[in-house]
Design a protein around this motif. Structure first.
Motif, PDB file in Angstrom:
ATOM      1  N   THR A   1       5.858   6.326   7.394  1.00 14.09           N
ATOM      2  CA  THR A   1       4.448   6.083   7.690  1.00 14.09           C
ATOM      3  C   THR A   1       3.609   6.497   6.491  1.00 14.09           C
ATOM      4  OG1 THR A   1       4.850   6.541  10.027  1.00 14.09           O
ATOM      5  CG2 THR A   1       2.577   6.640   9.300  1.00 14.09           C
ATOM      6  N   ILE A   2       2.585   5.701   6.187  1.00 11.33           N
ATOM      7  CA  ILE A   2       1.640   6.074   5.134  1.00 11.33           C
ATOM      8  C   ILE A   2       0.280   6.339   5.770  1.00 11.33           C
ATOM      9  CG2 ILE A   2       2.844   4.944   3.235  1.00 11.33           C
ATOM     10  CD1 ILE A   2       0.904   2.558   3.547  1.00 11.33           C
ATOM     11  N   ARG A   3      -0.550   7.117   5.075  1.00  8.44           N
ATOM     12  CA  ARG A   3      -1.843   7.533   5.613  1.00  8.44           C
ATOM     13  C   ARG A   3      -2.972   7.147   4.649  1.00  8.44           C
ATOM     14  NH1 ARG A   3      -3.043  11.345   9.461  1.00  8.44           N
ATOM     15  NH2 ARG A   3      -0.910  12.120   9.393  1.00  8.44           N
ATOM     16  N   GLY A   4      -4.020   6.589   5.228  1.00  9.68           N
ATOM     17  CA  GLY A   4      -5.186   6.205   4.446  1.00  9.68           C
ATOM     18  C   GLY A   4      -6.086   7.376   4.120  1.00  9.68           C
ATOM     19  N   GLU A   5      -7.089   7.120   3.301  1.00 11.17           N
ATOM     20  CA  GLU A   5      -8.051   8.153   2.885  1.00 11.17           C
ATOM     21  C   GLU A   5      -8.749   8.806   4.070  1.00 11.17           C
ATOM     22  OE1 GLU A   5      -9.579   6.271  -1.365  1.00 11.17           O
ATOM     23  OE2 GLU A   5     -10.579   5.645   0.481  1.00 11.17           O
ATOM     24  N   ASN A   6      -8.940   8.039   5.145  1.00  9.97           N
ATOM     25  CA  ASN A   6      -9.659   8.555   6.315  1.00  9.97           C
ATOM     26  C   ASN A   6      -8.752   8.787   7.510  1.00  9.97           C
ATOM     27  OD1 ASN A   6     -12.293   8.495   5.052  1.00  9.97           O
ATOM     28  ND2 ASN A   6     -12.082   6.275   5.132  1.00  9.97           N
ATOM     29  N   GLY A   7      -7.427   8.836   7.277  1.00  6.48           N
ATOM     30  CA  GLY A   7      -6.502   9.209   8.321  1.00  6.48           C
ATOM     31  C   GLY A   7      -5.797   8.093   9.063  1.00  6.48           C
TER      32      GLY A   7
ATOM     33  N   ASN B   1      -4.331   5.032  -3.890  1.00  5.31           N
ATOM     34  CA  ASN B   1      -3.412   3.942  -3.581  1.00  5.31           C
ATOM     35  C   ASN B   1      -3.217   3.044  -4.799  1.00  5.31           C
ATOM     36  OD1 ASN B   1      -2.005   2.018  -1.663  1.00  5.31           O
ATOM     37  ND2 ASN B   1      -3.752   0.755  -2.241  1.00  5.31           N
ATOM     38  N   GLY B   2      -4.314   2.569  -5.359  1.00 10.52           N
ATOM     39  CA  GLY B   2      -4.238   1.665  -6.503  1.00 10.52           C
ATOM     40  C   GLY B   2      -3.541   2.298  -7.691  1.00 10.52           C
ATOM     41  N   ASP B   3      -3.825   3.569  -7.923  1.00 12.86           N
ATOM     42  CA  ASP B   3      -3.246   4.260  -9.065  1.00 12.86           C
ATOM     43  C   ASP B   3      -1.747   4.478  -8.885  1.00 12.86           C
ATOM     44  OD1 ASP B   3      -3.695   5.409 -11.641  1.00 12.86           O
ATOM     45  OD2 ASP B   3      -3.505   7.400 -10.739  1.00 12.86           O
ATOM     46  N   ARG B   4      -1.321   4.873  -7.691  1.00 11.88           N
ATOM     47  CA  ARG B   4       0.111   5.121  -7.452  1.00 11.88           C
ATOM     48  C   ARG B   4       0.924   3.831  -7.406  1.00 11.88           C
ATOM     49  NH1 ARG B   4      -2.129   9.454  -5.010  1.00 11.88           N
ATOM     50  NH2 ARG B   4      -2.483   8.696  -2.906  1.00 11.88           N
ATOM     51  N   ILE B   5       0.395   2.809  -6.768  1.00 10.57           N
ATOM     52  CA  ILE B   5       1.124   1.537  -6.641  1.00 10.57           C
ATOM     53  C   ILE B   5       1.439   0.955  -8.016  1.00 10.57           C
ATOM     54  CG2 ILE B   5       0.810  -0.898  -5.980  1.00 10.57           C
ATOM     55  CD1 ILE B   5       1.602   0.671  -3.586  1.00 10.57           C
TER      56      ILE B   5
ATOM     57  N   ALA C   1       0.839  -1.202   0.000  1.00 10.40           N
ATOM     58  CA  ALA C   1       0.000   0.000   0.000  1.00 10.40           C
ATOM     59  C   ALA C   1       0.870   1.246   0.000  1.00 10.40           C
ATOM     60  CB  ALA C   1      -0.907   0.010   1.230  1.00 10.40           C
ATOM     61  N   THR C   2       0.240   2.376  -0.299  1.00  3.58           N
ATOM     62  CA  THR C   2       0.894   3.674  -0.194  1.00  3.58           C
ATOM     63  C   THR C   2      -0.152   4.684   0.266  1.00  3.58           C
ATOM     64  OG1 THR C   2       2.462   5.179  -1.280  1.00  3.58           O
ATOM     65  CG2 THR C   2       0.578   4.429  -2.607  1.00  3.58           C
ATOM     66  N   ASN C   3       0.209   5.951   0.340  1.00  9.19           N
ATOM     67  CA  ASN C   3      -0.736   6.973   0.788  1.00  9.19           C
ATOM     68  C   ASN C   3      -2.006   6.932  -0.054  1.00  9.19           C
ATOM     69  OD1 ASN C   3       0.760   8.292   2.917  1.00  9.19           O
ATOM     70  ND2 ASN C   3       2.144   9.007   1.315  1.00  9.19           N
ATOM     71  N   GLY C   4      -3.143   7.059   0.626  1.00  7.77           N
ATOM     72  CA  GLY C   4      -4.423   7.053  -0.064  1.00  7.77           C
ATOM     73  C   GLY C   4      -5.114   5.706  -0.064  1.00  7.77           C
ATOM     74  N   PHE C   5      -4.603   4.740   0.716  1.00  4.96           N
ATOM     75  CA  PHE C   5      -5.269   3.438   0.792  1.00  4.96           C
ATOM     76  C   PHE C   5      -6.622   3.578   1.484  1.00  4.96           C
ATOM     77  CE2 PHE C   5      -2.528   3.686   4.561  1.00  4.96           C
ATOM     78  CZ  PHE C   5      -3.407   3.353   5.593  1.00  4.96           C
ATOM     79  N   GLU C   6      -7.525   2.656   1.200  1.00  2.00           N
ATOM     80  CA  GLU C   6      -8.822   2.594   1.885  1.00  2.00           C
ATOM     81  C   GLU C   6      -8.534   1.999   3.260  1.00  2.00           C
ATOM     82  OE1 GLU C   6     -11.876   1.858   3.900  1.00  2.00           O
ATOM     83  OE2 GLU C   6     -12.205   3.266   2.244  1.00  2.00           O
ATOM     84  N   ASP C   7      -8.757   2.785   4.314  1.00  2.00           N
ATOM     85  CA  ASP C   7      -8.345   2.443   5.676  1.00  2.00           C
ATOM     86  C   ASP C   7      -8.736   1.031   6.111  1.00  2.00           C
ATOM     87  OD1 ASP C   7      -7.817   5.512   7.175  1.00  2.00           O
ATOM     88  OD2 ASP C   7      -8.741   5.367   5.207  1.00  2.00           O
ATOM     89  N   SER C   8     -10.005   0.700   5.999  1.00  5.32           N
ATOM     90  CA  SER C   8     -10.466  -0.606   6.486  1.00  5.32           C
ATOM     91  C   SER C   8      -9.930  -1.753   5.639  1.00  5.32           C
ATOM     92  CB  SER C   8     -11.995  -0.659   6.527  1.00  5.32           C
ATOM     93  OG  SER C   8     -12.541  -0.496   5.233  1.00  5.32           O
ATOM     94  N   GLU C   9      -9.634  -1.493   4.372  1.00  4.78           N
ATOM     95  CA  GLU C   9      -9.147  -2.553   3.480  1.00  4.78           C
ATOM     96  C   GLU C   9      -7.676  -2.883   3.743  1.00  4.78           C
ATOM     97  OE1 GLU C   9     -12.330  -1.554  -0.047  1.00  4.78           O
ATOM     98  OE2 GLU C   9     -10.207  -1.196  -0.430  1.00  4.78           O
ATOM     99  N   LEU C  10      -7.000  -2.052   4.513  1.00  2.00           N
ATOM    100  CA  LEU C  10      -5.659  -2.385   4.992  1.00  2.00           C
ATOM    101  C   LEU C  10      -5.751  -2.908   6.422  1.00  2.00           C
ATOM    102  CD1 LEU C  10      -2.310  -0.581   4.555  1.00  2.00           C
ATOM    103  CD2 LEU C  10      -3.023  -1.308   6.819  1.00  2.00           C
TER     104      LEU C  10
END
Length: 182
Positions: A45-51, A79-83, A13-22
């Motif tokens: 540290t990476i951060r999800g869409e919802n923090g 996340n998906g687009d950057r990865i 994963a990278t920044n912008g992941f869907e929080d619960s899906e990680l």
């Protein structure tokens, strides 16, 4: 209860992941005894869409599929687009298929599978907006809660996480899949 003792799971994963899906697959595999760590295009540290924050254990440039027993690809549009734009991440994903290891992808996590060229002849699901991309990569796309195809576990959205996590744990426990190829 299915045991994953001794299994190592990478979550890419990278920044912008869907929080619960990680966070939820990470918790699920750990609850069953696996060691799990986040692999990312970023370090620190990476951060999800919802923090939600996740500590990165290894950069994609240093990650090898041979170091893990399974891979999880969480969603999140950014996340998906950057990865999928990271050549090391693409090679990392492809390595799991070459080594016949279980892979789980949910929501937009499936985008990198198209770039890794591992979808030809497989049946998958994803967030509906990826349908055409995955079909163009050679997959048969279906609208189902969870789909398992020779060790590849796919789901659509956070609503599917209970079924996704259960099948993911089952496939990791099973181990290598002789039919799973890149």
């Amino acid at each position: 209860m299915t045991h994953l003792n001794g299994k190592r799971v990478a979550i890419l994963a990278t920044n912008g992941f869907e929080d619960s899906e990680l966070s939820e697959p990470l918790s699920a595999v750990r609850e069953h005894g696996a060691e799990a760590e986040v692999v990312s295009t970023n370090t620190g540290t990476i951060r999800g869409e919802n923090g939600h924050e996740a500590v990165v254990a290894r950069a994609t440039s240093d990650a090898r599929a041979s170091d893990y027993d399974a891979l999880v690809l969480p969603g999140g549009v950014g996340n998906g687009d950057r990865i999928r734009m990271d050549e090391h991440a693409v090679a990392f994903v492809r390595g799991f298929f070459e080594q016949h290891k279980p892979v789980g992808a949910i929501c937009h996590g499936g985008w990198i599978l198209a770039d890794a060229d591992v979808l030809r002849g497989r049946t998958v699901t994803s967030y509906p907006s990826l349908r055409t991309d995955l079909r163009n990569a050679g997959a048969t796309w279906v609208d189902e809660e969870v789909v398992v195809d020779q060790g590849l576990v796919t789901s659509r959205t956070p609503d599917d996480l209970p079924a996704f996590n259960a099948k993911l744990v089952e496939e990791i426990a099973e181990g290598k899949h002789t039919g799973q190829t890149a």
